[in-house]
Structures are given as C-alpha cells and as structure tokens.
Design a protein around this motif. Structure first.
Motif, mmCIF file in Angstrom:
data_model
loop_
_atom_site.group_PDB
_atom_site.id
_atom_site.type_symbol
_atom_site.label_atom_id
_atom_site.label_comp_id
_atom_site.label_asym_id
_atom_site.label_seq_id
_atom_site.Cartn_x
_atom_site.Cartn_y
_atom_site.Cartn_z
ATOM 1 N N SER A 192 0.860 -1.185 0.000
ATOM 2 C CA SER A 192 0.000 0.000 0.000
ATOM 3 C C SER A 192 0.889 1.226 0.000
ATOM 4 C CB SER A 192 -0.922 0.011 1.219
ATOM 5 O OG SER A 192 -0.182 0.251 2.398
ATOM 6 N N ARG A 193 0.315 2.379 -0.240
ATOM 7 C CA ARG A 193 1.113 3.603 -0.247
ATOM 8 C C ARG A 193 1.684 3.919 1.129
ATOM 9 N NH1 ARG A 193 -3.073 7.213 -3.698
ATOM 10 N NH2 ARG A 193 -4.473 5.821 -2.563
ATOM 11 N N SER A 194 1.056 3.387 2.177
ATOM 12 C CA SER A 194 1.564 3.599 3.529
ATOM 13 C C SER A 194 2.388 2.413 4.030
ATOM 14 C CB SER A 194 0.395 3.844 4.497
ATOM 15 O OG SER A 194 -0.490 2.733 4.509
ATOM 16 N N GLY A 195 2.623 1.422 3.167
ATOM 17 C CA GLY A 195 3.362 0.232 3.561
ATOM 18 C C GLY A 195 4.862 0.487 3.638
ATOM 19 N N THR A 196 5.600 -0.520 4.100
ATOM 20 C CA THR A 196 7.059 -0.450 4.191
ATOM 21 C C THR A 196 7.665 -1.643 3.471
ATOM 22 O OG1 THR A 196 6.864 0.617 6.344
ATOM 23 C CG2 THR A 196 9.024 -0.259 5.758
ATOM 24 N N PRO A 197 8.251 -1.456 2.276
ATOM 25 C CA PRO A 197 8.304 -0.190 1.521
ATOM 26 C C PRO A 197 6.937 0.129 0.913
ATOM 27 C CG PRO A 197 9.203 -1.970 0.205
ATOM 28 C CD PRO A 197 8.908 -2.560 1.554
ATOM 29 N N PRO A 198 6.704 1.375 0.522
ATOM 30 C CA PRO A 198 5.406 1.729 -0.054
ATOM 31 C C PRO A 198 5.209 1.107 -1.436
ATOM 32 C CG PRO A 198 6.912 3.585 -0.198
ATOM 33 C CD PRO A 198 7.615 2.538 0.621
ATOM 34 N N PHE A 199 3.946 0.886 -1.783
ATOM 35 C CA PHE A 199 3.592 0.382 -3.116
ATOM 36 C C PHE A 199 2.465 1.232 -3.665
ATOM 37 C CE2 PHE A 199 0.991 -1.930 -6.089
ATOM 38 C CZ PHE A 199 1.924 -2.480 -6.953
ATOM 39 N N ASP A 200 2.614 1.660 -4.912
ATOM 40 C CA ASP A 200 1.590 2.478 -5.568
ATOM 41 C C ASP A 200 1.476 2.012 -7.012
ATOM 42 O OD1 ASP A 200 -0.028 4.422 -6.723
ATOM 43 O OD2 ASP A 200 1.015 6.106 -5.783
ATOM 44 N N TRP A 201 0.283 1.569 -7.402
ATOM 45 C CA TRP A 201 0.083 1.114 -8.774
ATOM 46 C C TRP A 201 0.432 2.202 -9.787
ATOM 47 C CZ3 TRP A 201 -0.149 -3.415 -10.916
ATOM 48 C CH2 TRP A 201 -0.662 -4.510 -10.220
ATOM 49 N N GLN A 202 0.269 3.456 -9.409
ATOM 50 C CA GLN A 202 0.507 4.552 -10.350
ATOM 51 C C GLN A 202 1.962 5.009 -10.384
ATOM 52 O OE1 GLN A 202 -2.218 4.869 -12.074
ATOM 53 N NE2 GLN A 202 -3.227 3.558 -10.564
ATOM 54 N N ASP A 203 2.813 4.399 -9.578
ATOM 55 C CA ASP A 203 4.230 4.767 -9.528
ATOM 56 C C ASP A 203 5.073 3.502 -9.640
ATOM 57 O OD1 ASP A 203 6.775 5.680 -9.031
ATOM 58 O OD2 ASP A 203 6.323 6.572 -7.071
ATOM 59 N N GLN A 204 5.509 3.190 -10.857
ATOM 60 C CA GLN A 204 6.219 1.929 -11.086
ATOM 61 C C GLN A 204 7.557 1.858 -10.348
ATOM 62 O OE1 GLN A 204 6.458 0.204 -14.958
ATOM 63 N NE2 GLN A 204 4.473 0.996 -15.621
ATOM 64 N N SER A 205 8.096 2.996 -9.917
ATOM 65 C CA SER A 205 9.354 2.959 -9.180
ATOM 66 C C SER A 205 9.194 2.295 -7.812
ATOM 67 C CB SER A 205 9.908 4.378 -9.003
ATOM 68 O OG SER A 205 9.112 5.140 -8.100
ATOM 69 N N THR A 206 7.946 2.145 -7.348
ATOM 70 C CA THR A 206 7.705 1.495 -6.049
ATOM 71 C C THR A 206 7.554 -0.016 -6.167
ATOM 72 O OG1 THR A 206 5.267 1.680 -6.144
ATOM 73 C CG2 THR A 206 6.492 3.577 -5.262
#
Length: 286
Positions: free
Chosen positions: A46-60
C-alpha cells in the motif's frame, strides 16, 4: 515479444514473505489477517506500507517485490479502469523477473478488461491462480453504499437484475488457500454466494437485520452518475462505477457457481448471514 527472466528459487521451506497488494482494502486486509494469524511472513502493499507500493508509480514496484515468494494481485482502483491491463502485465513480468513464484489475481465476473488482465498474468511464467469474483456483500457495509444506507435511501439502477453477492471473507479464504497450497496452481475459481438476490432483495435483508427503515429508489444510469458527481466522486470513478452498473450488472452474471466449494470444500456464506452479523456491529445504525 515478452522476455521473462526467471530467478530460480529453492521452493522447499521458502520463508520469504507474501506480498498482499491493497493490503488495507476489503479483501486484502482479510487475506493479510489470515496469513498473519497463521504465522506467515507478510508484506503489505500500500502507499503507507514499508516499503510503499503504488500502482501509479512503477518505481515502487521493485522494492515491494524484493525477496517476495508470492503475491496477491489486486489492481487499484479496479480492473475496469483504463491502463489496468497494461499495469498488470508489467507488474507480473517484473514479479517473475524478481524471483516471485506465485501470483494470485483478484478478477471480476463478466468484465472483458478483467479477462484480458487474467490472460496477461497467466502469460507471465509464474505459478498462477485466478479468483474471479462477483459483487462483494461488503460493498453495502464498508464502502460504496454505506453512506446511502445509513441515510435511509438507497438509489441504484440495477433494480431487477439478480446478483449472487459473495462474502469478502470467503474470497479471502480462497485467496489464502491459493497462496499457500500447490493444489490451486493453474486454477480459475469463479466465486459467488449461494443464491441470487436483486438489489432490492439485498436492501430488504439489511433492513430486516438492522431494524432500520431503508427506501429503495430506482434511478436511471444518468441520475446515478449525476449523484456520484454531486458527491464529489472523481470523474474516472464515476465512469467506472457507471460501467459496472450498465454492463456487469446487465444480467450476464445472474447465476451461481461452485468456486468456493471447489477451492475450500464448503458452501459459501449466505447474504442473510452477512446482513445479520454486520447489523450486530452497529455499522448501519443511525
């Protein structure tokens, strides 16, 4: 041409974590809880996860996939959104290149774009399972429809179309089984509840269970979209929800399946049970 770089891993006693995408969402949070209760190493995507994950940001994506053995793939906001198929394809290819063994995809019934995403995931080279779901019972209690039910008036378009509402807890159990047991590799489970109900039927069940008066108000698709827009729902969400109301809920899914029984060896939870247990939490109280 797709070129998949597969990192071979020792599959015996693999203690690497399971990545649960949308791990704070309706099904993801339930999958995460079951895995955690079983002592399975876990990573929340998730965007608040560690590390964060965001479908709209492939760098994550790559940091979230580092040293992961399997992934519950839930696309946010939904597979009907533009760009979803391409994102699932890119993510699946990257996951395999990072050494991920298994991908379990949450898909939707009767959705052409969702089926395209299924094909892309299967072509990745990973061990795969598809969980193709009907309309969540929890949409009435945790997200889309909660505010209107609490307000006492439920306005919707698909008045006469029956739907086999499925409980998110059943979905989560099927997903966990697919993530943790090899016998589910290469299987497509179409999961539904045990019977068909119209949306007025569902509202009536909630009304009986909660003791709260709820008026069902049939509206046109245009009125439905306008109401969402008036509530400040972003335009792409309005378009996607309108597509669900006009296409997915056009009768094509008006039948039950035995996907839950195939995967778990038991019958799915009935909507009446969901309404009874949910009403006891007070979530629909006014």
């Amino acid at each position: 041409m797709r070129v998949i770089l597969i990192h071979m891993a020792d599959t015996t006693n693999d203690q690497r974590p399971v990545l649960v995408l949308c791990g704070t969402g309706t099904t993801g949070s339930r999958v995460a809880k079951i895995l955690d209760d079983r002592g399975v190493s876990l990573r929340i995507g998730s965007r608040s996860g560690t590390p964060p994950f965001d479908w709209q940001d492939q760098s994550t994506w790559a940091p979230a996939l580092d040293n992961v053995k399997s992934v519950y793939v839930v696309y946010y906001p939904d597979l009907v959104f533009a760009g979803a198929v391409e994102a699932v394809r890119s993510f699946a290819d990257l996951a395999v290149a990072c050494g991920v063994r298994r991908l379990v995809l949450l898909s939707g019934r009767g959705e052409e774009q969702a089926e395209r995403a299924e094909r892309e995931l299967r072509a990745s080279g990973a061990e795969w399972t598809i969980v193709r779901s009907s309309f969540f019972s929890q949409n009435f209690s945790e997200k889309f429809f909660l505010a209107s039910i609490r307000g006492g008036t439920f306005a919707f378009t698909a008045t006469d179309v029956p739907e086999p509402f499925v409980d998110a807890d059943d979905i989560a159990e099927v997903v966990v089984a697919a993530l943790t047991d090899d016998k589910h590799i290469g299987r497509l489970y179409e999961v539904t509840g045990p019977r068909l109900l119209t949306f007025p039927d569902a509202i009536a069940a909630i009304e009986r269970a909660s003791g709260q008066a709820i008026t069902y108000q049939p509206v046109s698709l245009e009125q439905f979209a306008a109401a969402l827009d008036g509530e400040g729902v972003p335009g792409d969400y309005v378009a996607a929800l309108s597509e669900v109301a006009s296409v997915v809920l056009d009768g094509r899914n008006a039948y039950v399946t035995d996907g839950v029984r195939q995967a778990l060896g038991r019958e799915p939870r009935d909507f009446q049970e969901f309404a009874r247990d949910t009403a006891a939490t007070g979530v629909w109280a006014r």
